[in-house]
Write a protein that holds these residues in place. Structure first.
Motif, mmCIF file in Angstrom:
data_model
loop_
_atom_site.group_PDB
_atom_site.id
_atom_site.type_symbol
_atom_site.label_atom_id
_atom_site.label_comp_id
_atom_site.label_asym_id
_atom_site.label_seq_id
_atom_site.Cartn_x
_atom_site.Cartn_y
_atom_site.Cartn_z
ATOM 1 N N ALA A 33 15.173 104.248 44.253
ATOM 2 C CA ALA A 33 15.582 103.058 45.002
ATOM 3 C C ALA A 33 16.192 103.431 46.351
ATOM 4 O O ALA A 33 16.201 102.617 47.277
ATOM 5 N N GLU A 34 16.696 104.658 46.466
ATOM 6 C CA GLU A 34 17.322 105.124 47.705
ATOM 7 C C GLU A 34 16.327 105.785 48.665
ATOM 8 O O GLU A 34 16.637 105.999 49.828
ATOM 9 N N VAL A 35 15.138 106.119 48.174
ATOM 10 C CA VAL A 35 14.148 106.836 48.981
ATOM 11 C C VAL A 35 13.308 105.828 49.751
ATOM 12 O O VAL A 35 12.784 104.879 49.181
ATOM 13 N N GLY A 36 13.199 106.050 51.051
ATOM 14 C CA GLY A 36 12.404 105.161 51.886
ATOM 15 C C GLY A 36 10.963 105.631 51.998
ATOM 16 O O GLY A 36 10.615 106.739 51.565
ATOM 17 N N GLY A 38 7.772 107.384 53.115
ATOM 18 C CA GLY A 38 7.583 108.657 53.797
ATOM 19 C C GLY A 38 8.637 109.699 53.476
ATOM 20 O O GLY A 38 8.537 110.838 53.933
ATOM 21 N N GLU A 39 9.675 109.337 52.725
ATOM 22 C CA GLU A 39 10.707 110.287 52.335
ATOM 23 C C GLU A 39 10.326 110.958 51.020
ATOM 24 O O GLU A 39 9.501 110.452 50.275
ATOM 25 N N THR A 40 10.940 112.081 50.751
ATOM 26 C CA THR A 40 10.645 112.845 49.549
ATOM 27 C C THR A 40 11.868 112.885 48.648
ATOM 28 O O THR A 40 12.990 113.025 49.120
ATOM 29 N N LEU A 41 11.618 112.779 47.363
ATOM 30 C CA LEU A 41 12.680 112.923 46.370
ATOM 31 C C LEU A 41 12.377 114.178 45.573
ATOM 32 O O LEU A 41 11.285 114.320 45.030
ATOM 33 N N LEU A 42 13.314 115.091 45.515
ATOM 34 C CA LEU A 42 13.155 116.323 44.755
ATOM 35 C C LEU A 42 13.956 116.207 43.465
ATOM 36 O O LEU A 42 15.149 115.952 43.490
ATOM 37 N N VAL A 43 13.260 116.359 42.344
ATOM 38 C CA VAL A 43 13.911 116.344 41.035
ATOM 39 C C VAL A 43 13.911 117.766 40.519
ATOM 40 O O VAL A 43 12.874 118.409 40.469
#
Length: 75
Positions: A33-36, A38-43
């Motif tokens: 929900a916080e990632v816009g 074109g942004e990347t989320l790394l888990v």
């Protein structure tokens, strides 16, 4: 194993934004929900954690039915 809240506190002490959210599925949804666009989320974490969260994109049943670890991604 470090408890989630202790790890988050340590990150905040370093000036980073951090939250401890459990279970992992809720943490993933909150992060997404916080990632816009074109942004990347790394888990990061264990392979067990990644496998558990992978079901959000590739249902376990499709992996079994396809006979491939790739499965069929959710639409």
């Amino acid at each position: 194993t470090v408890p989630a809240e202790e790890l988050a506190r340590g990150a905040r002490d370093l000036g980073l934004e951090a939250a401890a959210i459990e279970p992992p599925e809720l943490a993933l949804e909150a992060a997404l929900a916080e990632v816009g666009p074109g942004e990347t989320l790394l888990v990061t974490g264990s392979i067990y954690l990644v496998g558990r969260l992978r079901d959000r994109w590739v249902p376990r049943q499709s992996v079994v039915l396809s006979g491939s670890s790739r499965g069929t991604p959710r639409a």
